[in-house]
Enzyme design. Structure first.
Site, PDB file in Angstrom:
ATOM      1  CG  ASP A  15     -50.593  -8.711  30.605  1.00 20.38           C
ATOM      2  OD1 ASP A  15     -50.250  -8.600  29.415  1.00 20.38           O
ATOM      3  OD2 ASP A  15     -51.718  -8.396  31.027  1.00 20.38           O
ATOM      4  CG  ASP A 389      -5.623 -18.513  36.697  1.00 24.58           C
ATOM      5  OD1 ASP A 389      -4.532 -18.835  36.223  1.00 24.58           O
ATOM      6  OD2 ASP A 389      -5.767 -17.624  37.554  1.00 24.58           O
TER       7      ASP A 389
END
Length: 684
Positions: A15, A389
């Site tokens: 935890d 691109d």
């Protein structure tokens, strides 16, 4: 020698980030464990085992620390954290309070018993982990509690332990919520599938599906596995993992992801990947890998916390042992020192960054953005330029034959010859020729290719080729046609037979529908987009104009080396994100501040990139999410450090004591976790 096996376990009771570090150190010392990685955010342990049976010893070692190691998939439901101890301690605390009203003489004993019952599980874990971390939060709370009992502050000792246990329960709950959100994607898969067989349809569980099976997906059902549509038309909603709110039309030949919801229509899908190996499983795997790689902010906070705790402990020792020599009031100074022990716990600070990064990675997975590391999520917020691109990124990457200009032959003959040559080539333009409507390909043989020139074959005994017009000696009338078509933005291929031009084939790649909106989204974020392409300048300008780019934002005719050089230049001017999809983009993707690859791209591009995008529309969301996450990280660190600093000062001047200190510590822990969970519902 056999390579180490990797086994994945769930660590129950994990935890806080400090707990994860303790478990990782303990597992690393287990004989037969080559490497151990424990992720607090995912609650998993990754063990590289070289000795069969080493996991049994690993389970024993982790159990001795107060945690449980269970195989992945073996989960425990119900209330998490030390809720039974919190309930017992709280019940005794309430009984002691009531006794103080009616039987005051018994109250101290009741408070003391409540404190001892509550501190027992913390002391046990502190002793088990003492070698790995003598300054763990369990050690500090245990010392503070026992010290308070020794100086007669039984009531405060009981309140401190109870508040700490309640804080651990709340923290375990909030962390479990974050983990459930991270792995909720797998719950999108249906529990059953409708498999086609001879004579009809059979309903089968997902585990029964095999690659190659045909499954029917009726309206209102989810696609059971990744595959390709073999028949039918439908609208599919993929919002849960692409972030796109509008359904997408799908038909024969289209790929679909397991978990997509069929809203209208019906499909028959051929299974290409098993459900447990499909796209959703890959997204979860990428998210898990991202959580194992620390961001720069995490490393800075970890380094600070390692110095912070010993510094505050030294201050506590000074307050308890040195100040009484000058100011007296030994018990009063010991009380302050005990409060400082609680303030020395760095848990909220340590959790502040990984909790936000985990939530950001999980939110990205549900918005079509797959971060491969917390560092990539962090770096993306700082870039100024976005290099994109062209083919396959801003366009669909599927050129279509749109025009045939002939020289002395019919269009039908030219196309039949071109198809014969294209049979032996995998080039995208050759594929477009094969798929063009019209006459069938003429029989061809002896296919070969000349790099930088084109593809050739023997058709009807004569040499025929599809070549680049720029690399061929052209008659004036053909050269004029080449210039005219190039100015219109077409990609061109020249059909030649024994050296003589027969036809010009003009191709056009379709811009992605989301390209214009994605670029507009980048501009709204203050980013500067740049198109980097190896295509002709005329083609690049035609596309750029169509999707909203300015001429000065277009760089055409670039080789992979040119792209790399430009990316390096922009990286030095404030950071650059490179977005690509092809093999030739891989060097630039790897060199950029952050590399992003679209999911339809090549394997080389996806491996070189830091971030995967399910669609171009997810690109602005990636930047917004990165900035939001970095903002939450700063808020968390400020909250954790601010509260610690405030209570450090108020404790030293005597305004606050033990229970406010533990309330501030646990309160900060819960607050930074809840603040991080906001990212799971953030609009990006």
């Amino acid at each position: 020698m056999e390579a180490p096996r990797v086994r994945v376990f769930r660590v129950e009771g994990l935890d806080c980030a400090d707990c994860a570090l303790k478990v990782e150190k303990a597992l690393s010392g287990v004989p037969g464990v080559v490497q151990a990685q424990v992720s607090f955010a995912s609650g998993k342990a990754y063990l590289h085992l070289e000795v069969p049976g080493a996991e049994k010893e690993a389970e024993r070692v982790v159990s001795a620390l107060g945690y449980r190691l269970k195989p992945e998939g073996d989960t425990t439901r119900g209330v998490l954290g030390p809720w039974r101890w919190a309930l017992a301690s709280g019940g005794l605390l309430l009984a002691a309070f009531l006794a103080s009203l009616f039987l005051p003489g018994l109250a101290p004993w009741g408070y003391g018993l409540a404190a001892l019952i509550g501190v027992f599980p913390l002391a046990r874990r502190a002793v088990a982990a003492f070698r790995q971390n003598p300054f763990s939060m369990q050690t500090l709370v245990t010392l503070a509690t026992l010290g308070a009992l020794l100086i007669g502050a039984e009531a405060e000792a009981a309140v401190v332990v109870f508040l700490f246990l309640v804080g651990e329960v709340l923290e375990a709950y909030s962390v479990a919520q974050a983990r459930r959100s991270l792995y909720a994607l797998s719950e999108l898969l249906p529990r059953r599938a409708y498999r086609l067989k001879e004579g009809g349809v059979e309903e089968v569980p997902l585990k029964a599906l095999r690659v190659g099976d045909l499954v029917r997906v009726p309206p209102g059902e989810r696609v059971p596995a990744d595959g390709v549509v073999v028949s039918g038309q439908a609208s599919l909603e993929e919002a849960a993992f692409t972030g796109e709110p509008l359904p997408r039309p799908k038909g024969m030949g289209d790929r679909v992801y397991g978990g997509s919801l069929v809203q209208e229509g019906s499909l028959v899908v051929k299974v290409e990947r098993l459900p447990e190996e499909g796209f959703l499983a890959e997204m979860e795997r990428l998210a898990e890998e991202a959580l194992l790689k620390k961001s720069q902010a995490e490393r800075v906070v970890d380094a600070f916390s390692r110095r912070y705790t010993p510094a505050v402990l030294a201050l506590a020792g000074f307050v308890a042992l040195v100040l009484p020599l000058f100011q007296g009031d030994f018990l009063g100074h010991v009380y302050k020192a005990l409060a400082l022990l609680l303030i020395a716990c760095p848990c909220a600070l340590v959790v502040s960054v990984p909790a936000a990064i985990a939530a950001g990675v999980a939110r990205g997975a549900r918005a079509g953005v797959l971060f491969k590391s917390g560092a990539a999520l962090e770096r993306l917020a700082g870039v100024r330029y976005v290099a994109l691109d062209k083919t396959g990124t801003l366009t669909l990457g599927k050129p279509m034959l749109v025009r045939v200009v002939t020289f002395g032959v019919s269009a039908e003959e030219a196309l039949a010859l071109a198809k014969g040559v294209a049979e032996g080539s995998s080039h995208p333009l050759a594929r477009a020729v094969r798929e063009a409507s019209g006459p069938k390909a003429l029989p061809s043989e002896e296919h070969w290719a000349v790099p930088g020139l084109g593809a050739f074959a023997r058709v009807a005994g004569r040499e025929v080729g599809l070549v680049r017009p720029e690399a061929w000696d052209l008659p004036p009338e053909v050269e004029a046609q080449v210039r005219a078509l190039a100015e219109e933005g077409f990609s061109l291929s020249l059909l030649v037979r024994e050296g003589a031009p027969l036809a010009l084939l003009a191709f056009q790649d379709t811009p992605r529908l989301e390209a214009r909106e994605a670029l507009a989204g980048l501009r709204r974020l203050g980013l500067k987009p740049l198109l980097l392409t190896g295509d002709r300048e005329t083609s690049a300008l035609a596309l750029g104009t169509a999707i909203g780019l300015f001429p000065e934002e277009i760089r055409a005719g670039l080789s992979p080396v040119d792209k790399l050089r430009l990316v390096e230049e922009m990286e030095g001017r404030g950071g650059v994100a490179m977005v690509g999809d092809g093999v030739n983009d891989a060097p630039a993707l790897a060199r950029a501040t952050v590399g992003l690859a679209v999911a339809e791209g090549t394997e080389a591009a996806l491996q070189s990139a830091d971030v995967g995008l399910l669609s171009l529309a997810a690109l602005p969301r990636a930047f917004r999410l990165s900035r939001l996450t970095l903002g939450v990280v700063r808020q968390n660190v400020a909250l954790a450090v601010g509260l610690k600093g405030l209570f450090l000062l108020t404790t030293l001047v005597g305004l606050t004591g033990l229970w406010p200190a533990v309330l501030a510590d646990n309160g900060a822990l819960v607050l930074v976790t809840l603040n991080s969970l906001r990212l799971l519902r953030a609009r990006v």
